[in-house]
Design a protein around this motif. Structure first.
Motif, PDB file in Angstrom:
ATOM      1  N   THR A  83       0.295  -0.888   0.372  1.00 31.57           N
ATOM      2  CA  THR A  83       0.253  -0.211  -0.367  1.00 31.57           C
ATOM      3  C   THR A  83       0.647   1.182  -0.066  1.00 31.57           C
ATOM      4  O   THR A  83       0.073   2.818  -0.354  1.00 31.57           O
ATOM      5  N   GLU A  84       1.620   0.854   0.571  1.00 35.04           N
ATOM      6  CA  GLU A  84       2.929   2.351   0.683  1.00 35.04           C
ATOM      7  C   GLU A  84       3.340   2.555  -0.742  1.00 35.04           C
ATOM      8  O   GLU A  84       3.553   3.572  -1.525  1.00 35.04           O
ATOM      9  N   THR A  85       3.432   1.662  -1.598  1.00 30.59           N
ATOM     10  CA  THR A  85       4.380   1.507  -2.538  1.00 30.59           C
ATOM     11  C   THR A  85       3.505   2.206  -3.774  1.00 30.59           C
ATOM     12  O   THR A  85       3.411   3.069  -4.509  1.00 30.59           O
ATOM     13  N   LEU A  86       2.173   1.696  -3.920  1.00 30.69           N
ATOM     14  CA  LEU A  86       1.575   2.068  -4.436  1.00 30.69           C
ATOM     15  C   LEU A  86       0.341   3.570  -4.185  1.00 30.69           C
ATOM     16  O   LEU A  86       0.288   4.421  -5.415  1.00 30.69           O
ATOM     17  N   GLY A  87       1.037   3.595  -3.035  1.00 28.49           N
ATOM     18  CA  GLY A  87       0.004   4.746  -2.675  1.00 28.49           C
ATOM     19  C   GLY A  87       1.005   5.991  -2.714  1.00 28.49           C
ATOM     20  O   GLY A  87       0.408   7.438  -3.257  1.00 28.49           O
ATOM     21  N   GLU A  88       2.079   5.863  -3.073  1.00 26.58           N
ATOM     22  CA  GLU A  88       2.981   6.556  -3.342  1.00 26.58           C
ATOM     23  C   GLU A  88       2.969   7.597  -4.563  1.00 26.58           C
ATOM     24  O   GLU A  88       3.134   9.042  -4.897  1.00 26.58           O
ATOM     25  N   ASN A  89       2.226   6.814  -5.638  1.00 26.54           N
ATOM     26  CA  ASN A  89       2.715   7.037  -7.315  1.00 26.54           C
ATOM     27  C   ASN A  89       1.009   6.630  -8.038  1.00 26.54           C
ATOM     28  O   ASN A  89       1.434   5.979  -9.069  1.00 26.54           O
ATOM     29  N   THR A  90       0.328   6.978  -6.167  1.00 29.71           N
ATOM     30  CA  THR A  90      -1.326   5.883  -7.489  1.00 29.71           C
ATOM     31  C   THR A  90      -1.180   6.611  -8.864  1.00 29.71           C
ATOM     32  O   THR A  90      -1.972   6.107  -9.542  1.00 29.71           O
ATOM     33  N   GLU A  91      -1.177   7.712  -8.979  1.00 30.50           N
ATOM     34  CA  GLU A  91      -1.795   8.501 -10.973  1.00 30.50           C
ATOM     35  C   GLU A  91      -1.108   7.698 -11.454  1.00 30.50           C
ATOM     36  O   GLU A  91      -1.072   7.061 -12.231  1.00 30.50           O
ATOM     37  N   HIS A  96      -1.660   3.644 -15.727  1.00 25.40           N
ATOM     38  CA  HIS A  96      -0.475   2.554 -16.810  1.00 25.40           C
ATOM     39  C   HIS A  96      -1.292   1.074 -16.668  1.00 25.40           C
ATOM     40  O   HIS A  96      -1.453   0.449 -15.636  1.00 25.40           O
ATOM     41  N   ASP A  97      -0.915   0.804 -17.818  1.00 23.76           N
ATOM     42  CA  ASP A  97      -2.003  -0.988 -18.143  1.00 23.76           C
ATOM     43  C   ASP A  97      -0.342  -1.870 -17.265  1.00 23.76           C
ATOM     44  O   ASP A  97       0.423  -1.677 -17.815  1.00 23.76           O
ATOM     45  N   LEU A  98      -1.408  -1.873 -16.220  1.00 25.50           N
ATOM     46  CA  LEU A  98       0.100  -3.413 -15.955  1.00 25.50           C
ATOM     47  C   LEU A  98      -0.018  -4.529 -15.744  1.00 25.50           C
ATOM     48  O   LEU A  98       0.566  -6.115 -15.694  1.00 25.50           O
ATOM     49  N   SER A  99      -0.466  -4.870 -17.378  1.00 21.59           N
ATOM     50  CA  SER A  99      -1.402  -6.853 -17.609  1.00 21.59           C
ATOM     51  C   SER A  99       0.735  -6.825 -17.992  1.00 21.59           C
ATOM     52  O   SER A  99      -0.056  -8.365 -18.177  1.00 21.59           O
ATOM     53  N   SER A 100       1.465  -6.726 -18.501  1.00 23.26           N
ATOM     54  CA  SER A 100       2.534  -6.791 -18.965  1.00 23.26           C
ATOM     55  C   SER A 100       3.548  -6.958 -17.943  1.00 23.26           C
ATOM     56  O   SER A 100       4.480  -8.103 -18.286  1.00 23.26           O
TER      57      SER A 100
END
Length: 142
Positions: A83-91, A96-100
């Motif tokens: 949650t900290e990693t994703l929360g720092e750069n939520t935008e 971005h497409d994370l499927s790859s």
């Protein structure tokens, strides 16, 4: 009334901080107060709730994680890191497409820790940015 352990931990940053401190080693109230920069009255209720829920134990003046507390804290750390990693750069993550990204790497995304988007200067597009080069050279792992 029994407290839901998830609510008890995640809805209080103070309790989460206490548990993470106790994961490092058993501590007395004075040490906890000093490390969290709080007074005794602001943590007494938190300590009581965690004792009553079986997350921590007390022997004399020393508090430590119970066996249940150790299991919960060990499993809660990956969630907190993610949650900290994703929360720092939520935008960034939302745009971005994370499927790859392979599933096994997405499962470990919290291990990235603090990250920063480096956009190359168009005039130096094929050069490694200095900040990236310095970061690689100072990395703990090859």
């Amino acid at each position: 009334m029994k407290h839901c352990l998830l609510n008890l931990i995640l809805f209080s940053g103070r309790r989460k901080d206490i548990l993470l401190l106790l994961k490092e080693k058993p501590r007395d109230v004075d040490e906890i107060k000093e490390l969290l920069n709080v007074n005794a009255s602001s943590i007494q209720l938190h300590m009581k709730k965690m004792k009553d829920s079986g997350l921590i134990t007390q022997k004399g003046k020393i508090y430590s994680l119970s066996e249940i507390g150790e299991i919960i804290v060990e499993n809660m750390q990956p969630l907190l890191s993610t949650t900290e990693t994703l929360g720092e750069n939520t935008e960034y993550w939302l745009s971005h497409d994370l499927s790859s990204i392979p599933e096994f790497l997405l499962e470990r995304i919290g291990e990235l820790g603090h990250c920063e988007l480096l956009e190359p200067d168009v005039g130096h597009l094929f050069e490694t940015p200095k900040i990236l080069r310095d970061s690689i050279l100072s990395s703990r792992r090859p």
